[in-house]
Design a protein around this motif. Structure first.
Motif, PDB file in Angstrom:
ATOM      1  N   ASP A  46       9.363   4.792  -8.351  1.00 37.61           N
ATOM      2  CA  ASP A  46      10.459   5.750  -8.614  1.00 37.61           C
ATOM      3  C   ASP A  46      11.636   5.063  -9.314  1.00 37.61           C
ATOM      4  N   LEU A  47      11.300   4.145 -10.246  1.00 38.75           N
ATOM      5  CA  LEU A  47      12.324   3.368 -10.955  1.00 38.75           C
ATOM      6  C   LEU A  47      13.331   4.287 -11.648  1.00 38.75           C
ATOM      7  N   TYR A  48      12.811   5.292 -12.333  1.00 46.47           N
ATOM      8  CA  TYR A  48      13.673   6.293 -12.977  1.00 46.47           C
ATOM      9  C   TYR A  48      13.793   7.446 -11.977  1.00 46.47           C
ATOM     10  N   SER A  49      14.869   7.387 -11.235  1.00 50.62           N
ATOM     11  CA  SER A  49      15.088   8.201 -10.041  1.00 50.62           C
ATOM     12  C   SER A  49      14.692   9.677 -10.193  1.00 50.62           C
ATOM     13  N   SER A  50      13.761  10.134  -9.356  1.00 50.39           N
ATOM     14  CA  SER A  50      13.373  11.548  -9.432  1.00 50.39           C
ATOM     15  C   SER A  50      14.534  12.429  -8.984  1.00 50.39           C
ATOM     16  N   ARG A  51      15.406  11.896  -8.134  1.00 47.44           N
ATOM     17  CA  ARG A  51      16.593  12.672  -7.737  1.00 47.44           C
ATOM     18  C   ARG A  51      17.485  12.927  -8.948  1.00 47.44           C
ATOM     19  N   LEU A  52      17.758  11.876  -9.715  1.00 47.75           N
ATOM     20  CA  LEU A  52      18.633  12.034 -10.886  1.00 47.75           C
ATOM     21  C   LEU A  52      17.962  12.882 -11.961  1.00 47.75           C
ATOM     22  N   ARG A  53      16.633  12.738 -12.123  1.00 48.51           N
ATOM     23  CA  ARG A  53      15.921  13.575 -13.098  1.00 48.51           C
ATOM     24  C   ARG A  53      16.025  15.046 -12.698  1.00 48.51           C
ATOM     25  N   GLY A  54      15.975  15.281 -11.405  1.00 47.76           N
ATOM     26  CA  GLY A  54      16.115  16.657 -10.903  1.00 47.76           C
ATOM     27  C   GLY A  54      17.487  17.217 -11.246  1.00 47.76           C
ATOM     28  N   LEU A  55      18.526  16.404 -11.081  1.00 49.43           N
ATOM     29  CA  LEU A  55      19.881  16.852 -11.421  1.00 49.43           C
ATOM     30  C   LEU A  55      19.984  17.145 -12.919  1.00 49.43           C
ATOM     31  N   ALA A  56      19.344  16.296 -13.738  1.00 51.66           N
ATOM     32  CA  ALA A  56      19.375  16.511 -15.191  1.00 51.66           C
ATOM     33  C   ALA A  56      18.684  17.824 -15.550  1.00 51.66           C
ATOM     34  N   ARG A  57      17.593  18.106 -14.855  1.00 51.59           N
ATOM     35  CA  ARG A  57      16.861  19.344 -15.152  1.00 51.59           C
ATOM     36  C   ARG A  57      17.591  20.573 -14.643  1.00 51.59           C
ATOM     37  N   GLU A  58      18.527  20.385 -13.689  1.00 46.65           N
ATOM     38  CA  GLU A  58      19.371  21.517 -13.286  1.00 46.65           C
ATOM     39  C   GLU A  58      20.340  21.869 -14.401  1.00 46.65           C
ATOM     40  N   VAL A  59      20.713  20.874 -15.201  1.00 44.93           N
ATOM     41  CA  VAL A  59      21.598  21.126 -16.351  1.00 44.93           C
ATOM     42  C   VAL A  59      20.801  21.743 -17.501  1.00 44.93           C
ATOM     43  N   ASP A  60      19.593  21.236 -17.740  1.00 46.35           N
ATOM     44  CA  ASP A  60      18.749  21.759 -18.817  1.00 46.35           C
ATOM     45  C   ASP A  60      17.295  21.800 -18.330  1.00 46.35           C
ATOM     46  N   GLU A 105      26.664  16.434 -25.602  1.00 47.64           N
ATOM     47  CA  GLU A 105      27.052  17.527 -24.693  1.00 47.64           C
ATOM     48  C   GLU A 105      26.150  17.533 -23.453  1.00 47.64           C
ATOM     49  N   LEU A 106      24.849  17.425 -23.694  1.00 45.61           N
ATOM     50  CA  LEU A 106      23.870  17.399 -22.596  1.00 45.61           C
ATOM     51  C   LEU A 106      24.179  16.250 -21.636  1.00 45.61           C
ATOM     52  N   LEU A 107      24.357  15.048 -22.184  1.00 43.36           N
ATOM     53  CA  LEU A 107      24.575  13.878 -21.337  1.00 43.36           C
ATOM     54  C   LEU A 107      25.888  13.996 -20.560  1.00 43.36           C
ATOM     55  N   ALA A 108      26.922  14.499 -21.227  1.00 41.21           N
ATOM     56  CA  ALA A 108      28.212  14.668 -20.544  1.00 41.21           C
ATOM     57  C   ALA A 108      28.073  15.631 -19.371  1.00 41.21           C
ATOM     58  N   ARG A 109      27.318  16.706 -19.559  1.00 42.74           N
ATOM     59  CA  ARG A 109      27.135  17.684 -18.474  1.00 42.74           C
ATOM     60  C   ARG A 109      26.303  17.089 -17.338  1.00 42.74           C
ATOM     61  N   VAL A 110      25.307  16.279 -17.698  1.00 42.80           N
ATOM     62  CA  VAL A 110      24.486  15.642 -16.657  1.00 42.80           C
ATOM     63  C   VAL A 110      25.342  14.665 -15.847  1.00 42.80           C
ATOM     64  N   VAL A 111      26.129  13.845 -16.552  1.00 44.73           N
ATOM     65  CA  VAL A 111      26.963  12.850 -15.855  1.00 44.73           C
ATOM     66  C   VAL A 111      27.978  13.542 -14.943  1.00 44.73           C
ATOM     67  N   ALA A 112      28.521  14.665 -15.407  1.00 46.41           N
ATOM     68  CA  ALA A 112      29.481  15.410 -14.577  1.00 46.41           C
ATOM     69  C   ALA A 112      28.827  15.910 -13.287  1.00 46.41           C
TER      70      ALA A 112
END
Ligand code: 6GU
Length: 269
Positions: free
Chosen positions: A159-173, A260-267
């Motif tokens: 799980d090197l590329y965190s599935s939790r963080l990927r989940g948050l990114a997919r909530e944005v897009d 824009e995508l990355l800024a929204r994910v980081v927020a």
């Protein structure tokens, strides 16, 4: 950093101290390395507190490639957190050794960052990925035959590329695709046969960065989010020859949307 007796973690702590001094920000919560095409995100994340030339911080050097930035930026996000934006990446193909490649990640960890966002411009193996498509990195295959870990340092990469963080990114897009990133040494692009090999062993994205940095970030205990911007299809998948100019051009065309995508994910982190 280049001397075998030097402790790379001590250099990273010195670099973090210097960043605190130059930016006036004692602690950063999150760090981002912005690769080809991703630079615009820095302007959209929040309020820039300070920007310093990377060359003023120990272990960092001016960029070797046109289209790369060469500065470190401290940004205050709307939620009050502090982000360190690293616009200075040392690539493995520069030949300065893996310690120099991962110094920025170790420095980010030493500034206090618990999340490391790694971004890059890369070649796509899936034909439906048109240039300008952002892809979440789900895992990697390190084909550099090198490692940032020295000695008997056995580090788990599950799980090197965190599935939790990927989940948050997919909530944005929700339409974000993901894929396995294959790091080649470079700087030549792959042959069509090497691209077929990457595909056969389970790869979807080919590039020249990120995997070694992710290993160092895991060793440092950080949570990792990885993004590739598909700037072109890989050799043999795309029928026309590859060029660095094409990679830079695709990055420019996509930078508004992916910034824009990355800024929204980081927020949302
Ligand atoms: Cl096709 N390969 C590699 N290694 N890096 C790239 C790329 C391809 N396209 C952009 N960066």
């Amino acid at each position: 950093l280049d001397l075998p007796d030097t402790d790379p973690f001590e250099v990273a702590r010195d670099a973090a101290g210097r960043i605190a001094e130059l930016t006036g920000v004692e602690r950063h919560d999150i760090a981002l390395t912005l690769g080809s095409g991703w630079g615009k995100a820095a302007d959209l994340l929040g309020e820039t507190v300070a920007e310093v030339p990377a060359a003023e911080v120990v272990g960092f050097s001016a960029p070797a490639v046109p289209g790369h930035v060469g500065s470190l930026r401290s940004i205050r996000l709307a939620n009050g957190k502090h982000a360190l934006v690293i616009g200075a990446r040392t690539h493995y193909y520069e030949g300065h050794g893996v310690r120099r490649v991962v110094h920025s990640v170790r420095t980010a960890a030493a500034t206090g960052a618990s999340v490391m966002v790694l971004t890059n411009g890369a070649g796509g193996i899936k034909e439906h990925w048109t240039p300008g498509t952002p892809v979440l990195i789900s895992d990697h295959i390190n084909l550099t035959a090198d490692s940032p870990l020295e000695g008997a340092t056995f580090v788990d990469l599950t799980d090197l590329y965190s599935s939790r963080l990927r989940g948050l990114a997919r909530e944005v897009d929700a339409s974000l695709d993901e894929g396995v990133y294959v790091q080649f040494r470079g700087p030549q692009y792959e042959t069509p046969a090497e691209v077929q090999m990457a595909k056969t062993i389970g790869g979807h994205i080919v590039g020249m960065s990120t995997a070694l940095e992710a290993i160092a970030a895991r060793q440092a205990g950080m949570e990792i989010l990885g993004f590739s911007l598909i700037t072109n299809l890989a050799a043999g998948i795309q029928k026309t020859p590859l060029s660095h100019a094409e990679v830079i051009e695709a990055g420019k065309n996509a930078e508004g949307v992916i910034g824009e995508l990355l800024a929204r994910v980081v927020a949302s982190l």
